[in-house]
Design a protein around this motif. Structure first.
Motif, PDB file in Angstrom:
ATOM      1  N   GLU A   1      14.435  -6.204   4.194  1.00 21.62           N
ATOM      2  CA  GLU A   1      13.524  -5.065   4.205  1.00 21.62           C
ATOM      3  C   GLU A   1      12.118  -5.483   4.618  1.00 21.62           C
ATOM      4  O   GLU A   1      11.694  -6.613   4.353  1.00 21.62           O
ATOM      5  CB  GLU A   1      13.407  -4.446   2.807  1.00 21.62           C
ATOM      6  N   ALA A   2      11.415  -4.551   5.226  1.00 23.05           N
ATOM      7  CA  ALA A   2       9.978  -4.675   5.428  1.00 23.05           C
ATOM      8  C   ALA A   2       9.291  -3.724   4.451  1.00 23.05           C
ATOM      9  O   ALA A   2       9.722  -2.577   4.289  1.00 23.05           O
ATOM     10  CB  ALA A   2       9.599  -4.310   6.859  1.00 23.05           C
ATOM     11  N   VAL A   3       8.242  -4.196   3.781  1.00 20.75           N
ATOM     12  CA  VAL A   3       7.509  -3.393   2.798  1.00 20.75           C
ATOM     13  C   VAL A   3       6.106  -3.157   3.331  1.00 20.75           C
ATOM     14  O   VAL A   3       5.347  -4.108   3.559  1.00 20.75           O
ATOM     15  CB  VAL A   3       7.455  -4.095   1.428  1.00 20.75           C
ATOM     16  N   LEU A   4       5.756  -1.896   3.531  1.00 23.85           N
ATOM     17  CA  LEU A   4       4.470  -1.526   4.106  1.00 23.85           C
ATOM     18  C   LEU A   4       3.561  -0.934   3.044  1.00 23.85           C
ATOM     19  O   LEU A   4       3.965   0.002   2.325  1.00 23.85           O
ATOM     20  CB  LEU A   4       4.669  -0.506   5.239  1.00 23.85           C
TER      21      LEU A   4
ATOM     22  N   LEU B   1       6.001   1.769   1.116  1.00 27.78           N
ATOM     23  CA  LEU B   1       7.062   2.185   2.027  1.00 27.78           C
ATOM     24  C   LEU B   1       8.012   1.029   2.320  1.00 27.78           C
ATOM     25  O   LEU B   1       7.578  -0.106   2.534  1.00 27.78           O
ATOM     26  CB  LEU B   1       6.472   2.714   3.326  1.00 27.78           C
ATOM     27  N   ILE B   2       9.306   1.323   2.361  1.00 19.85           N
ATOM     28  CA  ILE B   2      10.342   0.315   2.592  1.00 19.85           C
ATOM     29  C   ILE B   2      11.213   0.753   3.759  1.00 19.85           C
ATOM     30  O   ILE B   2      11.669   1.898   3.811  1.00 19.85           O
ATOM     31  CB  ILE B   2      11.220   0.128   1.340  1.00 19.85           C
TER      32      ILE B   2
ATOM     33  N   VAL C   1      10.574   4.961  -0.544  1.00 21.73           N
ATOM     34  CA  VAL C   1       9.186   4.982  -0.998  1.00 21.73           C
ATOM     35  C   VAL C   1       9.161   4.697  -2.498  1.00 21.73           C
ATOM     36  O   VAL C   1      10.004   5.184  -3.254  1.00 21.73           O
ATOM     37  CB  VAL C   1       8.525   6.348  -0.688  1.00 21.73           C
ATOM     38  N   MET C   2       8.221   3.868  -2.920  1.00 23.81           N
ATOM     39  CA  MET C   2       8.017   3.584  -4.335  1.00 23.81           C
ATOM     40  C   MET C   2       7.244   4.737  -4.958  1.00 23.81           C
ATOM     41  O   MET C   2       6.147   5.081  -4.512  1.00 23.81           O
ATOM     42  CB  MET C   2       7.255   2.282  -4.520  1.00 23.81           C
TER      43      MET C   2
ATOM     44  N   TYR D   1      11.922   4.224  -7.330  1.00 21.07           N
ATOM     45  CA  TYR D   1      11.893   4.491  -5.895  1.00 21.07           C
ATOM     46  C   TYR D   1      13.021   5.444  -5.507  1.00 21.07           C
ATOM     47  O   TYR D   1      14.012   5.618  -6.226  1.00 21.07           O
ATOM     48  CB  TYR D   1      12.023   3.195  -5.098  1.00 21.07           C
ATOM     49  N   ILE D   2      12.855   6.070  -4.357  1.00 25.55           N
ATOM     50  CA  ILE D   2      13.899   6.893  -3.744  1.00 25.55           C
ATOM     51  C   ILE D   2      14.095   6.397  -2.310  1.00 25.55           C
ATOM     52  O   ILE D   2      13.201   5.791  -1.718  1.00 25.55           O
ATOM     53  CB  ILE D   2      13.543   8.397  -3.739  1.00 25.55           C
TER      54      ILE D   2
END
Length: 217
Positions: free
Chosen positions: A65-68, A72-73, A122-123, A129-130
């Motif tokens: 995963e990339a976490v922004l 945001l995932i 999204v956290m 998170y969902i």
């Protein structure tokens, strides 16, 4: 299509890795799935057979995963091993000429291979998170039909929705508990020996529970 999805995901992970966090990990899951299908002859508008089945499965996957902005995932989840169904067997009798009755035995077993999920999440706060995503899986049919025909293999597309709890540790490790729902589109296959005979998968969906362990970088 699956290669394109994976190329897009890994390109995104590579591009964002310099300015965002990256998570990698493994998951173990159990699920309950239901499927409905029917066999028909379109030239006679007649359904020759239909049915629904339920089954459970346990499987493992890997993910990246990339976490922004810590919220945001965007990631990909991949099952390296196949999900194998049990073999179903039926015997059908048919009356022929001179009142002779013949019996044909049909056996079918299905493998679901290379299940790949592209998702975004999204956290909602520090832990909850969902997520939602797009799922693809190769369906390999291993049949032994009394008629000598087969219906070939296919690929299914679907969607998934999930929610979970993420617990990050001070050393960068994390653990997650997640529940999700998957719903696949239908598919229609034509008999190799009779172009008028078709099998249609009308529904395939399921719910899963998953536990994941990973590392943040």
């Amino acid at each position: 299509m699956k290669k394109l999805v994976l190329s897009v995901v890994f390109s995104l992970l590579y591009i964002t890795s310099a300015s965002a966090g990256v998570n990698v990990g493994v998951s173990g899951a159990v699920g309950i799935f239901s499927a409905s299908a029917k066999e028909s002859n379109p030239t006679t508008s007649k359904t020759t057979g239909s049915g629904s089945e339920y089954g459970s499965a346990a499987f493992g996957s890997v993910f990246a995963e990339a976490v922004l902005a810590d919220k945001l995932i965007v990631g990909v989840d991949y099952l390296p091993s196949a999900l194998e169904t049990e073999t179903a067997e039926t015997a059908k009798s048919q009356k022929g000429t001179a009142d002779a009755i013949t019996t044909a035995t049909n056996k079918i077993q299905v493998d679901f291979e290379h299940m790949t999920t592209l998702y975004a999440g999204v956290m909602l706060n520090e832990n909850l998170y969902i997520k939602a995503g797009f799922v693809q899986v190769d369906v390999i049919t291993n049949e032994d039909l009394g008629t000598g025909s087969n219906y070939g293999d296919t690929e299914l597309d679907g969607s998934m929705f999930g929610f979970g709890y993420h617990n990050a540790m001070d050393n960068g490790m994390f653990i997650r508990v997640e529940g999700s729902y998957m719903d696949f589109d239908g598919a229609t296959q034509t008999s190799s020996s009779n172009a008028d005979r078709k099998i249609e998968l009308t529904s395939l969906d399921g719910v899963t529970g998953k536990v994941s362990f990973g590392k943040s970088f």
